[in-house]
Design a protein around this motif. Structure first.
Motif, PDB file in Angstrom:
ATOM      1  N   THR A 142       0.826  -1.207   0.000  1.00 16.39           N
ATOM      2  CA  THR A 142       0.000   0.000   0.000  1.00 16.39           C
ATOM      3  C   THR A 142       0.861   1.258   0.000  1.00 16.39           C
ATOM      4  N   ALA A 143       1.896   1.274   0.846  1.00 13.05           N
ATOM      5  CA  ALA A 143       2.726   2.469   0.967  1.00 13.05           C
ATOM      6  C   ALA A 143       3.525   2.761  -0.291  1.00 13.05           C
ATOM      7  N   ALA A 144       3.728   1.734  -1.135  1.00 13.76           N
ATOM      8  CA  ALA A 144       4.530   1.939  -2.341  1.00 13.76           C
ATOM      9  C   ALA A 144       3.761   2.682  -3.427  1.00 13.76           C
ATOM     10  N   ALA A 145       2.437   2.585  -3.435  1.00  9.79           N
ATOM     11  CA  ALA A 145       1.645   3.142  -4.533  1.00  9.79           C
ATOM     12  C   ALA A 145       1.852   4.646  -4.710  1.00  9.79           C
ATOM     13  N   PRO A 146       1.713   5.485  -3.654  1.00 10.77           N
ATOM     14  CA  PRO A 146       1.934   6.920  -3.882  1.00 10.77           C
ATOM     15  C   PRO A 146       3.364   7.253  -4.285  1.00 10.77           C
ATOM     16  N   ILE A 147       4.330   6.482  -3.808  1.00 10.07           N
ATOM     17  CA  ILE A 147       5.728   6.727  -4.175  1.00 10.07           C
ATOM     18  C   ILE A 147       5.939   6.429  -5.653  1.00 10.07           C
ATOM     19  N   LEU A 148       5.383   5.293  -6.116  1.00 14.92           N
ATOM     20  CA  LEU A 148       5.505   4.935  -7.535  1.00 14.92           C
ATOM     21  C   LEU A 148       4.786   5.947  -8.416  1.00 14.92           C
ATOM     22  N   ALA A 149       3.620   6.413  -7.951  1.00 11.19           N
ATOM     23  CA  ALA A 149       2.877   7.408  -8.730  1.00 11.19           C
ATOM     24  C   ALA A 149       3.664   8.712  -8.818  1.00 11.19           C
ATOM     25  N   ALA A 150       4.174   9.174  -7.691  1.00  9.20           N
ATOM     26  CA  ALA A 150       4.932  10.429  -7.681  1.00  9.20           C
ATOM     27  C   ALA A 150       6.203  10.332  -8.513  1.00  9.20           C
ATOM     28  N   ALA A 151       6.706   9.096  -8.692  1.00  3.72           N
ATOM     29  CA  ALA A 151       7.907   8.897  -9.506  1.00  3.72           C
ATOM     30  C   ALA A 151       7.618   8.969 -10.997  1.00  3.72           C
ATOM     31  N   GLY A 152       6.333   9.073 -11.346  1.00  5.90           N
ATOM     32  CA  GLY A 152       5.983   9.252 -12.744  1.00  5.90           C
ATOM     33  C   GLY A 152       5.425   8.037 -13.447  1.00  5.90           C
ATOM     34  N   LEU A 153       5.106   6.971 -12.715  1.00  2.00           N
ATOM     35  CA  LEU A 153       4.627   5.746 -13.355  1.00  2.00           C
ATOM     36  C   LEU A 153       3.143   5.780 -13.689  1.00  2.00           C
ATOM     37  N   GLY A 154       2.434   6.793 -13.215  1.00  2.00           N
ATOM     38  CA  GLY A 154       1.016   6.899 -13.505  1.00  2.00           C
ATOM     39  C   GLY A 154       0.240   7.292 -12.273  1.00  2.00           C
ATOM     40  N   PRO A 155      -1.042   7.660 -12.430  1.00  7.43           N
ATOM     41  CA  PRO A 155      -1.846   8.027 -11.269  1.00  7.43           C
ATOM     42  C   PRO A 155      -2.187   6.808 -10.422  1.00  7.43           C
ATOM     43  N   THR A 156      -2.527   7.056  -9.180  1.00 10.11           N
ATOM     44  CA  THR A 156      -3.016   6.003  -8.311  1.00 10.11           C
ATOM     45  C   THR A 156      -4.081   6.579  -7.400  1.00 10.11           C
ATOM     46  N   LEU A 157      -4.789   5.705  -6.708  1.00  6.42           N
ATOM     47  CA  LEU A 157      -5.871   6.102  -5.789  1.00  6.42           C
ATOM     48  C   LEU A 157      -5.583   5.456  -4.443  1.00  6.42           C
ATOM     49  N   VAL A 158      -5.429   6.264  -3.391  1.00  9.03           N
ATOM     50  CA  VAL A 158      -5.075   5.741  -2.073  1.00  9.03           C
ATOM     51  C   VAL A 158      -5.854   6.486  -1.000  1.00  9.03           C
ATOM     52  N   PRO A 159      -5.997   5.895   0.192  1.00  9.60           N
ATOM     53  CA  PRO A 159      -6.584   6.647   1.309  1.00  9.60           C
ATOM     54  C   PRO A 159      -5.724   7.862   1.634  1.00  9.60           C
ATOM     55  N   SER A 160      -6.355   8.998   1.842  1.00  8.60           N
ATOM     56  CA  SER A 160      -5.583  10.215   2.100  1.00  8.60           C
ATOM     57  C   SER A 160      -4.769  10.107   3.377  1.00  8.60           C
ATOM     58  N   ASN A 161      -5.248   9.291   4.343  1.00  5.84           N
ATOM     59  CA  ASN A 161      -4.564   9.255   5.632  1.00  5.84           C
ATOM     60  C   ASN A 161      -3.288   8.425   5.629  1.00  5.84           C
ATOM     61  N   ILE A 162      -2.950   7.750   4.515  1.00  6.70           N
ATOM     62  CA  ILE A 162      -1.684   7.003   4.493  1.00  6.70           C
ATOM     63  C   ILE A 162      -0.528   7.882   4.037  1.00  6.70           C
ATOM     64  N   LEU A 163      -0.826   9.086   3.551  1.00 11.33           N
ATOM     65  CA  LEU A 163       0.230   9.958   3.040  1.00 11.33           C
ATOM     66  C   LEU A 163       0.955  10.622   4.210  1.00 11.33           C
ATOM     67  N   PRO A 164       2.262  10.506   4.284  1.00  9.76           N
ATOM     68  CA  PRO A 164       3.004  11.157   5.373  1.00  9.76           C
ATOM     69  C   PRO A 164       2.979  12.667   5.198  1.00  9.76           C
ATOM     70  N   PRO A 165       3.144  13.412   6.291  1.00  6.59           N
ATOM     71  CA  PRO A 165       3.143  14.878   6.186  1.00  6.59           C
ATOM     72  C   PRO A 165       4.189  15.402   5.213  1.00  6.59           C
ATOM     73  N   SER A 166       5.272  14.651   5.046  1.00  8.31           N
ATOM     74  CA  SER A 166       6.352  15.105   4.169  1.00  8.31           C
ATOM     75  C   SER A 166       6.082  14.824   2.693  1.00  8.31           C
ATOM     76  N   PHE A 167       4.974  14.135   2.380  1.00 10.84           N
ATOM     77  CA  PHE A 167       4.710  13.776   0.982  1.00 10.84           C
ATOM     78  C   PHE A 167       4.421  15.037   0.180  1.00 10.84           C
ATOM     79  N   ASP A 168       5.167  15.248  -0.902  1.00  8.69           N
ATOM     80  CA  ASP A 168       5.015  16.474  -1.688  1.00  8.69           C
ATOM     81  C   ASP A 168       4.556  16.192  -3.115  1.00  8.69           C
TER      82      ASP A 168
END
Length: 288
Positions: free
Chosen positions: A222-248
């Motif tokens: 689960t935690a890998a999805a926003p990281i992979l998306a932010a790296a440019g691999l495509g959009p993803t859909l995740v619960p907002s509460n799993i994003l760390p405060p430092s996620f930019d």
């Protein structure tokens, strides 16, 4: 009369897939283990296990007995912990079953508050990929309390926690705000592995928008999805509460919103320790 030891033998043989490995784990001889399983089968009125050349397989009768055996062992362990706690030998353990995404998003703040309240009570987490797995595990007696999407037709106590909001991480977005999922129909997504609960959420959200998402990559984590998306691999859909405060990364809110109800539930009236945790959970449910 069936004993807890015999039920433990059955569960261990099934979990290990082998009489030999089970006997080693239980520190008994294989003939003694086989004898006790045969005694259990006589009391049950039929074969519980099918002996295969390299493994064992549950019979229909064995499949029917197994969840009750697990529940009986779990209840016995809770009774042991309660007795030891009453005698002052230990401070206790609370067993929680949940989903991987909830242990990332909802639980950290709750567990921090619980730690301040009951520092000596240990928490044991059982994490599952899908709400159906969580439901089945709770029915089988795995934990004291389950936290996840409310199961259908649950006969035990249930406490509503609120709605979990999902967000889109889109590496191509130029601004934050809202997004119509239909505008992402032609994109390849950071998806989740088959059987992962968030794969179902993503598929259902896209289906409501009129398309089936193409997968650029599928992840079990689960935690890998926003990281992979932010790296440019495509959009993803995740619960907002799993994003760390430092996620930019670029975070967008679907329009219409995508949400999932969450609840806490038990098989029967909770004991004082479980009740205390539920109180803490309800007090901190703003994290949902």
């Amino acid at each position: 009369m069936t004993s807890l030891r015999q039920l433990e033998y059955l569960v261990t043989v099934v979990d290990e897939g082998s009489f030999t490995r089970a006997a080693e784990l239980l520190h008994v001889t294989q003939p003694a283990l086989s004898h006790q399983i045969r005694v259990l089968e006589r009391e049950a009125g039929g074969a519980l296990l099918e002996r295969l050349p390299r493994s064992v397989r549950l019979t229909p009768m064995g499949r029917a007995m197994l969840p009750h055996a697990r529940a009986a062992l779990a209840d016995a362990e809770r009774a042991r912990c309660a007795a030891r706690q009453a005698s002052g030998l230990e401070t206790g353990e609370l067993q929680l079953a949940t989903l991987y995404s909830i242990s990332l998003g909802v639980l950290p703040k709750v567990l921090r508050a619980w730690r301040r309240r009951c520092e000596g009570v240990h928490i044991r987490l059982f994490e599952h990929r899908h709400a159906a797995e969580l439901h089945a595990a709770m029915l089988a007696g795995q934990a004291d309390l389950a936290i996840g999407p409310p199961p259908e037709a649950w006969s035990g106590p249930l406490w509503t926690l609120g709605e979990e909001e999902f967000v889109v991480i889109d590496p191509d977005a130029t601004a934050t705000g809202r997004v119509d999922l239909r505008s992402l129909a032609d994109r390849s997504w950071v998806h989740f592995a088959p059987g992962h609960g968030l794969a179902e959420v993503l598929d259902q959200a896209c289906a409501a928008a009129g398309f089936s998402p193409k997968a650029a990559v599928r992840t079990e984590q689960t935690a890998a999805a926003p990281i992979l998306a932010a790296a440019g691999l495509g959009p993803t859909l995740v619960p907002s509460n799993i994003l760390p405060p430092s996620f930019d990364g670029p975070v967008l809110r679907p329009d219409p919103p995508v949400t999932r109800p969450l609840a806490a539930y038990t098989r029967s009236s909770p004991d004082p320790l479980t009740s205390a945790f539920i109180e803490t959970l309800l007090a901190e449910k703003s994290v949902v």
